[in-house]
Design an enzyme around this catalytic site. Structure first.
Site, mmCIF file in Angstrom:
data_model
loop_
_atom_site.group_PDB
_atom_site.id
_atom_site.type_symbol
_atom_site.label_atom_id
_atom_site.label_comp_id
_atom_site.label_asym_id
_atom_site.label_seq_id
_atom_site.Cartn_x
_atom_site.Cartn_y
_atom_site.Cartn_z
ATOM 1 N N ARG A 149 24.692 46.085 85.859
ATOM 2 C CA ARG A 149 26.104 46.134 86.288
ATOM 3 C C ARG A 149 26.386 45.147 87.424
ATOM 4 O O ARG A 149 27.392 44.457 87.424
ATOM 5 C CB ARG A 149 26.457 47.547 86.762
ATOM 6 C CG ARG A 149 26.289 48.631 85.700
ATOM 7 C CD ARG A 149 27.549 48.794 84.880
ATOM 8 N NE ARG A 149 27.496 49.938 83.999
ATOM 9 C CZ ARG A 149 27.932 51.150 84.333
ATOM 10 N NH1 ARG A 149 28.446 51.379 85.519
ATOM 11 N NH2 ARG A 149 27.881 52.130 83.466
ATOM 12 N N ASP A 201 42.556 57.412 89.240
ATOM 13 C CA ASP A 201 41.143 57.045 89.130
ATOM 14 C C ASP A 201 40.819 56.157 90.332
ATOM 15 O O ASP A 201 41.720 55.541 90.914
ATOM 16 C CB ASP A 201 40.874 56.278 87.820
ATOM 17 C CG ASP A 201 39.406 56.320 87.407
ATOM 18 O OD1 ASP A 201 39.058 57.083 86.490
ATOM 19 O OD2 ASP A 201 38.587 55.595 88.028
HETATM 20 C C1 LIG Z 1 33.281 59.424 82.473
HETATM 21 S S1 LIG Z 1 34.871 59.015 83.058
HETATM 22 C C2 LIG Z 1 35.785 60.450 82.565
HETATM 23 C C3 LIG Z 1 37.105 60.100 81.959
HETATM 24 C C4 LIG Z 1 37.940 61.265 81.453
HETATM 25 N N1 LIG Z 1 38.241 62.201 82.517
HETATM 26 C C5 LIG Z 1 37.274 61.960 80.301
HETATM 27 O O1 LIG Z 1 36.743 63.062 80.496
HETATM 28 O O2 LIG Z 1 37.263 61.431 79.191
HETATM 29 C C6 LIG Z 1 34.691 59.230 84.840
HETATM 30 C C7 LIG Z 1 35.786 58.556 85.629
HETATM 31 O O3 LIG Z 1 35.691 59.017 86.986
HETATM 32 C C8 LIG Z 1 36.047 57.952 87.846
HETATM 33 N N2 LIG Z 1 35.527 58.208 89.207
HETATM 34 C C9 LIG Z 1 34.253 58.131 89.646
HETATM 35 N N3 LIG Z 1 34.185 58.396 90.966
HETATM 36 C C10 LIG Z 1 35.454 58.668 91.378
HETATM 37 C C11 LIG Z 1 36.032 59.015 92.627
HETATM 38 N N4 LIG Z 1 35.296 59.141 93.736
HETATM 39 N N5 LIG Z 1 37.365 59.224 92.676
HETATM 40 C C12 LIG Z 1 38.131 59.103 91.555
HETATM 41 N N6 LIG Z 1 37.646 58.771 90.342
HETATM 42 C C13 LIG Z 1 36.318 58.559 90.245
HETATM 43 C C14 LIG Z 1 35.436 56.737 87.173
HETATM 44 O O4 LIG Z 1 36.035 55.534 87.586
HETATM 45 C C15 LIG Z 1 35.650 57.056 85.687
HETATM 46 O O5 LIG Z 1 36.786 56.410 85.173
#
Ligand SMILES: C[S@@+](CC[C@H](N)C(=O)[O-])C[C@H]1O[C@@H](n2cnc3c(N)ncnc32)[C@H](O)[C@@H]1O
Length: 277
Positions: free
Chosen positions: A43, A145
């Site tokens: 990454r 996000d």
């Molecule tokens: C695996 S995806 C889940 C997407 C969706 N909620 C789903 O279940 O299909 C996790 C998301 O969490 C976000 N994320 C990670 N750390 C975060 C934080 N501290 N605050 C807000 N979003 C965060 C990431 O950028 C990512 O887009």
């Protein structure tokens, strides 16, 4: 072995990995296990290449010296896997919830707290349109996000057609426009669906959340798994008071912190209400 220059384009040591882990934990609460060493390499290597640097160490120095690089660093390390109608039972539940709790003049507010590229909040919008059988349901969706890059994709609402291949034909037609010419193979969410969702950048670890509670539902799915227990509890303690008395909290399939915390009460299938209400 700390690094193997014969197979790697950039020098990468155990210490570099530890520094990355410390920084992403501090910035976003994301805990990277030892097993993520190679993932971190691939990454971050993209950033090192883009910046024309030679070693991880150079990149980490660049990161410390350039505030704006933090956003790229976070974007590079988040995992954004998502899909339309992922864990469909949650949307069935929400449709029934809308219908049961609807009162004249009431507007529902839903917060989607880790919206990624937008499939989840647009599924919420589709659910609302279907529940109220019209393109202007009494529902507002705030989708947030931490990752600015996924939010830009979400904001556009344009996806490869394969992303909706499992959706039935009627749904596809009702909620998406098919791309033509150079856009062929792509679909775009209809403006009526787009209009129900507002996107904002929000770090769940951040000191202030630009939100306007109370919410009827908080969808916080498949993000808590990246956090440790302490961070999860901190976030839940902030979220629970943001729900209406009858509001619901919806978690991802593998997020079972639930009752232990004393903050939530299970309604089944990773749907919760705040404890004591
Ligand atoms: C695996 S995806 C889940 C997407 C969706 N909620 C789903 O279940 O299909 C996790 C998301 O969490 C976000 N994320 C990670 N750390 C975060 C934080 N501290 N605050 C807000 N979003 C965060 C990431 O950028 C990512 O887009």
């Amino acid at each position: 072995m700390s690094h193997d220059p014969s197979v790697r384009e950039f020098e990468y040591t155990d210490q570099d990995f530890d520094v990355v882990r410390g920084l992403i934990y501090q910035a976003a609460g994301i805990r990277l296990a030892d097993s993520k060493r190679q993932l971190v390499y691939s990454r971050i290597a993209r950033r090192i290449r883009a910046l024309k640097l030679q070693r991880f160490r150079d990149y980490l120095q660049h990161l410390q010296a350039n505030e704006h690089e933090l956003e790229e660093f976070i974007n590079a390390l988040t995992t954004n896997l998502t899909s339309f109608f992922r864990e469909p039972h949650h949307f069935d539940y929400l449709r029934d919830y809308f219908l049961q709790h609807h009162r004249p003049g009431k507007k529902f507010k839903v917060w989607c707290a880790a919206a990624s590229t937008g499939e989840e909040p647009y599924t919420l919008a589709i659910t609302a349109i279907e529940a109220f059988q019209g393109y202007t349901p009494p529902v507002e969706i705030t989708a947030t996000d931490i990752d600015s890059q996924v939010l830009a994709t979400a904001d556009l609402g344009v996806y490869a057609e394969e992303r909706i291949e499992r959706m039935d034909a009627a749904r596809k037609k009702k909620f998406f426009l098919r791309g033509k010419g150079r856009q062929s193979g792509m679909v775009k969410v209809r403006p009526e669906v787009r209009a129900l969702v507002e996107f904002d950048q929000l770090n769940l670890l951040g000191a202030s959340w630009p939100l306007s509670p109370p919410y009827d539902a908080i969808f916080c799915r498949n993000v808590m798994i990246y956090f440790d227990k302490e961070t999860q509890l901190k976030i839940l303690r902030r979220m629970m008071p943001m729900l209406h008395d009858e509001g619901i909290y919806v978690a991802g399939h593998s997020e079972s912190f639930s009752e232990m915390s004393g903050l939530l009460k299970s309604l089944g299938r990773t749907i919760f209400k705040p404890a004591g209400r």
